[in-house]
Design a protein around this motif. Structure first.
Motif, PDB file in Angstrom:
ATOM      1  N   PHE A 169      42.118  36.822  50.183  1.00  0.00           N
ATOM      2  CA  PHE A 169      42.524  38.370  49.773  1.00  0.00           C
ATOM      3  C   PHE A 169      43.779  38.947  50.320  1.00  0.00           C
ATOM      4  O   PHE A 169      44.358  39.800  49.770  1.00  0.00           O
ATOM      5  CB  PHE A 169      41.586  39.224  49.453  1.00  0.00           C
ATOM      6  N   HIS A 181      48.174  42.645  43.795  1.00  0.00           N
ATOM      7  CA  HIS A 181      47.679  43.289  44.868  1.00  0.00           C
ATOM      8  C   HIS A 181      47.563  42.416  46.053  1.00  0.00           C
ATOM      9  O   HIS A 181      47.014  41.177  45.766  1.00  0.00           O
ATOM     10  CB  HIS A 181      46.504  44.382  44.543  1.00  0.00           C
ATOM     11  N   HIS A 188      47.625  38.391  44.736  1.00  0.00           N
ATOM     12  CA  HIS A 188      46.746  37.971  43.766  1.00  0.00           C
ATOM     13  C   HIS A 188      46.550  39.097  42.579  1.00  0.00           C
ATOM     14  O   HIS A 188      46.943  40.351  42.915  1.00  0.00           O
ATOM     15  CB  HIS A 188      45.520  37.368  44.177  1.00  0.00           C
ATOM     16  N   HIS A 223      43.257  39.754  39.527  1.00  0.00           N
ATOM     17  CA  HIS A 223      42.022  39.382  38.971  1.00  0.00           C
ATOM     18  C   HIS A 223      41.883  39.621  37.360  1.00  0.00           C
ATOM     19  O   HIS A 223      42.722  40.576  36.851  1.00  0.00           O
ATOM     20  CB  HIS A 223      40.843  40.185  39.593  1.00  0.00           C
ATOM     21  N   GLU A 231      39.110  45.807  40.016  1.00  0.00           N
ATOM     22  CA  GLU A 231      38.372  45.885  41.212  1.00  0.00           C
ATOM     23  C   GLU A 231      38.273  47.451  41.669  1.00  0.00           C
ATOM     24  O   GLU A 231      39.232  48.197  41.824  1.00  0.00           O
ATOM     25  CB  GLU A 231      39.486  45.247  42.330  1.00  0.00           C
ATOM     26  N   TRP A 278      36.088  37.698  39.209  1.00  0.00           N
ATOM     27  CA  TRP A 278      36.420  38.418  40.309  1.00  0.00           C
ATOM     28  C   TRP A 278      36.976  37.239  41.242  1.00  0.00           C
ATOM     29  O   TRP A 278      36.818  37.247  42.571  1.00  0.00           O
ATOM     30  CB  TRP A 278      35.697  39.242  41.027  1.00  0.00           C
TER      31      TRP A 278
END
Ligand code: FE2
Length: 189
Positions: A86, A134, A90, A92, A96, A156
């Motif tokens: 992480f 992020h 990246h 998703h 999140e 996720w």
């Protein structure tokens, strides 16, 4: 309270309204929630029960299906591997959403040419919408305990942007005693 920094503008924000205003253009929600309802050593089940009303409200608002409690400490097996997933930029395919119960971590949020960091700690609720570029890492104590919400846990998975933008930022956590004078550096993973 979270600490938001805008490195390019040499600005730091550490009040709830200011943080909300800074994060709103990114579509990121931030709130302070009461932490006094559960003891620090409360079980995950007790935490989920104590915050059942908020959890259900968030599910209703965001279409989240499930919630759980993640608990990470330096003793967590595979921690370095987990963090390394992480700490590169990246996205998703789902939001999140985290309510921090203990520990501290730092999100870097990137939109257009702007990067904003958000150091979160106990009592901070943050919702980063799906698709937001992020990256994230833990502060030096390598500890975080948080309620997470999921639309679908398979969503996720990090989708790496390969922008390399994270290389320009040295993760910096101010720490829980932040009064504008003390800084601590995160570990590099
Ligand atoms: Fe992420």
């Amino acid at each position: 309270m979270a600490v938001v920094t805008v490195p390019a503008e040499d600005r730091t924000i550490h009040d709830e309204l200011g943080i909300q205003a800074e994060l709103a253009p990114l579509g990121v929600d931030y709130e302070r929630w009461d932490l006094s309802r559960v003891a620090e050593d409360a079980s995950a089940e007790a935490v989920l029960e104590a915050y059942a009303a908020e959890i259900d409200e968030m599910k209703r608002l965001g279409g989240y299906q499930t919630a759980d409690v993640i608990d990470v400490s330096p003793q967590t097996p595979g921690l370095d591997t987990m963090l390394a997933k992480f700490d590169r930029e990246h996205t998703h395919s789902e939001d999140e959403v985290r309510f921090i119960l203990a520990g501290r971590g730092i999100f870097y949020l990137h939109k257009d040419d702007k990067v904003v960091s958000v150091e979160v700690g106990p009592g901070d609720m943050i919702r980063v919408p799906r698709g937001t570029e992020h990256w994230f890492t833990l502060c030096a104590e390598r500890r975080i305990r948080a309620i997470r919400w999921f639309q679908d846990t398979t969503g996720w998975t990090p989708h790496y942007t390969a922008s390399g933008v994270e290389a320009g930022y040295q993760p910096l956590c101010f720490g829980p005693a932040y009064l504008g004078t003390r800084a601590e550096t995160t570990i590099t993973v």
